[in-house]
Enzyme design. Sequence first.
Site, PDB file in Angstrom:
ATOM      1  N   HIS A 113     -20.085 -13.018 -46.830  1.00 51.79           N
ATOM      2  CA  HIS A 113     -20.460 -11.836 -46.212  1.00 51.79           C
ATOM      3  C   HIS A 113     -19.339 -10.776 -45.989  1.00 51.79           C
ATOM      4  CE1 HIS A 113     -23.930 -13.911 -44.066  1.00 51.79           C
ATOM      5  NE2 HIS A 113     -24.537 -13.616 -45.333  1.00 51.79           N
ATOM      6  N   ASP A 130     -18.483  -8.528 -43.868  1.00 49.72           N
ATOM      7  CA  ASP A 130     -17.196  -8.527 -42.452  1.00 49.72           C
ATOM      8  C   ASP A 130     -16.327  -9.590 -42.562  1.00 49.72           C
ATOM      9  OD1 ASP A 130     -19.508 -10.543 -42.127  1.00 49.72           O
ATOM     10  OD2 ASP A 130     -19.159 -10.209 -39.931  1.00 49.72           O
ATOM     11  N   HIS A 181     -24.693 -22.261 -42.000  1.00 48.58           N
ATOM     12  CA  HIS A 181     -24.897 -20.624 -42.118  1.00 48.58           C
ATOM     13  C   HIS A 181     -25.742 -20.166 -42.926  1.00 48.58           C
ATOM     14  CE1 HIS A 181     -23.772 -16.992 -40.553  1.00 48.58           C
ATOM     15  NE2 HIS A 181     -23.431 -16.216 -41.822  1.00 48.58           N
ATOM     16  N   ASP A 231     -19.372 -18.013 -37.818  1.00 50.73           N
ATOM     17  CA  ASP A 231     -20.469 -17.749 -38.432  1.00 50.73           C
ATOM     18  C   ASP A 231     -21.249 -19.294 -38.750  1.00 50.73           C
ATOM     19  OD1 ASP A 231     -18.933 -15.502 -38.672  1.00 50.73           O
ATOM     20  OD2 ASP A 231     -20.667 -14.687 -39.957  1.00 50.73           O
ATOM     21  N   HIS A 264     -15.822 -13.172 -32.643  1.00 51.24           N
ATOM     22  CA  HIS A 264     -16.847 -12.714 -33.783  1.00 51.24           C
ATOM     23  C   HIS A 264     -18.079 -12.279 -32.737  1.00 51.24           C
ATOM     24  CE1 HIS A 264     -20.060 -13.082 -36.830  1.00 51.24           C
ATOM     25  NE2 HIS A 264     -19.101 -12.841 -37.804  1.00 51.24           N
TER      26      HIS A 264
END
Length: 309
Positions: A63, A65, A138, A206, A265
């Site tokens: 992902h 980020d 995830h 995550d 996070h």
Amino acid sequence: MLEVCLLGCGGMLPLPDRFLTSLLLRENGSSILIDCGEGTQVALHLCGWSVKRIDHILITHFHGDHVVGLPGLFMTMGNNGRTEPVHIWGNPGLRQILDGLLVVCPQLPFEVHCHDVAELGYQFQLGNLQVQALPVEHRVPCLAYSLSLPRAGKFDVAKAQQLRIPVQYWAPLQHGEIITYEGRTYYPQDVLGASRRGLKLTYATDCRPNGELVRLAQDSDLFVAEGLYGDEEKQRGAAEKGHMIFSEAATMAQQGHVRELWLTHYSPAMREPTEYLAQTQKIFSNTKCGENLLMKTLRFDDSQPRETL
């Protein structure tokens, strides 16, 4: 010892006062970076540790980020004189992701070597550190990482003297070398006591909690874990997105008998994570809310034995 810096604690997008989640570790002059989202190099600059010394980068998942800061970081490393190869580790598909990102910086002064963690059986060595990766739940394939720094037993001077081992061979034996002298072979175990407690750090963002992740984090000196929300009422929404909340991370820390938990996070919608800290500490007392540039030095402790990976 193992030096640790939480570069940022945000998820999804960077905020003016909250960098994206990334972790920097330093051991024996070499640095390891875990994840590299947008703006990570700004946090690295504020941290004060040399970007040139980042030898390894561990990626949890693909992902944005967690990966889109790589091109800028690599260019900064090159501008700082880096010429040695950089090694990057992650799930299958890492090479394809990296090739796409590096379109904007095709002429780096160093090579970037990609390593598929799955092909290595989810265990590998980074210098003195033993790394164990774990696939976690995830919305896309994702990894949690545990890094362990083992510590050999204490050198037994009396035994070395009894075996008549010359002093110049003591240090090599203490560092794991096998020595042959005047027809005799000496092994480290001949002069070392039982293995002493090493250091262990586990990083998981995550993901959803489960028993395997608890086992990965077992007895960690530091557990850096996601807490997307602190509000219990948002647990269901977090779970649907493949994330966990403060209480779930704290429960895993308690079950895994870790020494310290850093939450990270955070959702951009959660502006004051510390509002939920007291209730989280009722589950696991040594919990801290992660913040930009939170640092700690993990030091060896002989009070408890520990098995290495």
